[in-house]
Write an enzyme that holds these catalytic residues in place. Structure first.
Site, PDB file in Angstrom:
ATOM      1  CD  GLU A  32     -61.716  55.163 104.843  1.00  0.00           C
ATOM      2  OE1 GLU A  32     -62.252  56.242 105.174  1.00  0.00           O
ATOM      3  OE2 GLU A  32     -61.088  55.011 103.769  1.00  0.00           O
TER       4      GLU A  32
ATOM      5  CE  LYS B 251     -61.223  59.900 105.229  1.00  0.00           C
ATOM      6  NZ  LYS B 251     -61.934  58.941 104.346  1.00  0.00           N
TER       7      LYS B 251
ATOM      8  CB  CYS C 117     -58.563  56.997 103.506  1.00  0.00           C
ATOM      9  SG  CYS C 117     -58.728  56.575 101.738  1.00  0.00           S
TER      10      CYS C 117
ATOM     11  N   GLY D  54     -72.503  35.804  69.979  1.00  0.00           N
ATOM     12  CA  GLY D  54     -71.440  35.494  69.039  1.00  0.00           C
ATOM     13  C   GLY D  54     -70.539  36.678  68.786  1.00  0.00           C
TER      14      GLY D  54
ATOM     15  CB  ILE E 269     -65.918  41.125  70.739  1.00  0.00           C
ATOM     16  CG1 ILE E 269     -64.609  40.992  71.515  1.00  0.00           C
ATOM     17  CG2 ILE E 269     -66.414  42.570  70.710  1.00  0.00           C
ATOM     18  CD1 ILE E 269     -63.427  41.638  70.825  1.00  0.00           C
TER      19      ILE E 269
END
Length: 556
Positions: free
Chosen positions: A45, A114, A150, A294, A296
């Site tokens: 698209e 469209k 779409c 240090g 996550i």
């Protein structure tokens, strides 16, 4: 009568506004299609302008150049060159449309606007495009092609009109953004249209990042019996040749090619990588810089950055305070060694003392509280922005969706930066993604620039999360356990559920009410947060739009 048709499906990664670059991609795909001996090529698209182009298409000069480029491209379909089904912004009868065109024999042979313009979530096409009306198929080599764009595939009327007016094959350019489990939703709509019409369908989706949106490609072909003939790879550009034959019951795709798209976490990780890669590269940044704590979140952000850009384009900075543990320093250093990235250390204790001295006359008689904690975070933000200004690297923020939901983040501190790969990732998924990346991605199509093995020490994943802004601090001192918090947030954000419904899931009423209030109160922070990769159906920003001034929270 034509009995065989070769269709090249081209899922491309355009850049919004880069008309020269986008047309080059189309031409390269067209050359590939010709080399494959294709009769026809289908694109995603609005591949000429990039999708979504937003208000760019309201500029007459922009549209002048698009239309001129398309007419030149049409000339290149003369002779034995494949025809092109091209999706593009297009002006017709004084109106602007999101349209799909058939380019063949050197000219624009047909235009199909469209009809259903999405106007929800991240979409607002009705404010820039006019709605088309259902139209019949277009003729190509004696074959009636049903062209639809779409959202038109999500409604019955367009395919019904095409089927009733003699369409034989459905060709659908798409700009469908990635979300967890979105592939199932797309496939369900596609199967419904195929079952209703009995017509085969080629679905061609865009791939690539555009600001917060990420398009995963994963184009496919369904035959008239709803069987999956072709499943293209996800998160990569690809041109796939499909061979179609006319039979007693109509046209069918004889090409069988399946790329596995079943692993949810794999898909999320690839989306994060491609989203960051395209944001950095399309906006011309030489690389990224991020604070390596240090913890996550920063470890996962660094891993995604290295996988997206390569270790040489990622600069990590450890910024310890008096409350930073030796364990965090060791973990940050080890993670950076495993990733192969540069790690520098800037101690923020002098900045903390300077601010304390500056503000002490105004703070006299008060106790230390979150104000002093936030000064630490803002000292780190200032440090990273200074490095960014000096060297041009974009600051990558590291906050996750759980923290952003409840405001467990510092405005102009750890929220300071240009982009966030964890913005739409809940904390429990952060843990899962770290385990996945350390164990190794499976069935991924995207190229990862990082190491094949583990990218962070196990202790980063197993230790309790902490902001380390005061002695012995843990996230759960201020928040419910993340498995509880994430479930409540999912109910509130993605589910829009009421308090009673969430309590019925086993959560204490007081906890649900508190999380709801925190979610609403943090709206002003989120409005000032950087963009980030959207992976859920309700990402903060374009998806979920709540007022900052909001008295309804008082009724909770």
């Amino acid at each position: 009568m034509t009995e065989e048709l070769k269709i090249a499906l081209a899922q491309l990664n355009p850049t919004v506004g880069d008309l020269t670059g986008n047309m080059h991609k189309i031409r390269e795909a067209h050359k590939t299609a010709k080399d494959m001996d294709a009769d026809l090529m289908v694109t995603g698209e609005l591949v000429t302008s990039g999708y979504p182009p937003e208000d760019l298409v309201l500029k007459p000069l922009f549209m002048d150049r698009i239309e001129a480029s398309v007419k030149i491209l049409a000339i290149e379909t003369r002779g034995d060159n494949p025809a092109i089904v091209l999706s593009t912004p297009w002006r017709m009868d004084g109106k602007l449309y999101n349209a799909v065109l058939l380019l063949d024999e050197g000219d624009v042979q047909a235009v199909r606007p469209k009809c259903h313009l999405p106007n929800y979530g991240v979409f607002d096409e009705k404010r820039i495009f006019s709605e088309g009306s259902p139209m019949g198929p277009v003729a190509y080599k004696g074959i009636a092609l049903g062209l639809l764009t779409c959202e038109d595939l999500w409604f019955e009327d367009i395919v019904e009109c095409l089927e009733e007016t003699g369409a034989e094959i459905l060709l659908s350019p798409n700009g469908s953004p990635f979300e967890m489990d979105k592939m199932d939703e797309r496939m369900n709509h596609a199967v419904s249209r195929v079952r209703e019409s009995g017509l085969p369908l080629a679905y061609v989706n865009q791939v690539g990042g555009q600001d917060e949106l990420l398009f995963d490609g994963a184009s496919f072909v369904l035959n008239g019996d709803c069987s999956l003939a072709v499943q293209m790879p996800a998160f990569v550009e690809n041109v796939t040749l499909t061979t179609w034959k006319r039979g007693a019951t109509g046209w069918a795709c004889e090409t069988i090619s399946h790329h596995d798209q079943s692993d949810r976490l794999n898909s999320v990780y690839q989306a994060m990588v491609l989203g960051l890669r395209d944001y950095v590269q399309k906006n011309g940044f030489p690389g990224v810089v991020l604070g390596m704590s240090g913890g996550i979140d920063s470890a996962l952000s660094a891993a995604v950055a290295v996988d997206a850009l390569g270790a040489d384009k990622v600069h990590c900075v450890m910024m310890p305070s008096p409350y930073t543990s030796r364990e965090s320093l060791e973990d940050a250093e080890q993670a950076c060694e495993m990733l192969g990235v540069r790690l520098d250390e800037v101690n923020i204790a002098p900045a903390m003392k300077a601010f304390d001295d500056m503000l002490s006359p105004l703070f006299e008689g008060t106790n230390s509280d979150t104000t002093e904690e936030n000064i630490q975070s803002r000292s780190r933000g200032l440090t990273l922005m200074a490095i960014s200004n000096k060297h041009g690297y974009m600051v990558l923020t590291t906050g996750n969706k759980s923290e952003m939901s409840v405001g467990y983040a510092t405005l102009y501190g750890d929220m300071c930066g240009g982009y966030s790969v964890l913005k739409d990732i809940y904390k429990m998924d952060v843990f899962r993604l770290c385990v996945l990346r350390n164990d190794g991605l499976k069935n991924s199509d995207i190229v990862l620039e990082g190491p094949d093995g583990p990218v962070m020490p196990e202790r980063i994943i197993s230790k309790p999360p902490s902001a380390e802004l005061k002695p012995d601090q843990k996230d759960e001192d201020s928040l419910p356990p993340y498995e509880v918090l994430d479930d409540i947030l999912y109910c509130l954000v993605e589910g829009e559920m009421g308090v009673d419904q969430i309590v019925e899931r086993g959560h204490p009423l007081e906890t649900v009410q508190r999380v709801w209030r925190l979610l609403d109160l943090a709206e002003y922070k989120r409005r000032q947060a950087p963009p980030g990769v959207k992976v859920t159906s309700r990402a903060f920003g374009r998806d979920r739009r709540y007022p900052i001034t909001n008295a309804f929270r008082r009724a909770i």
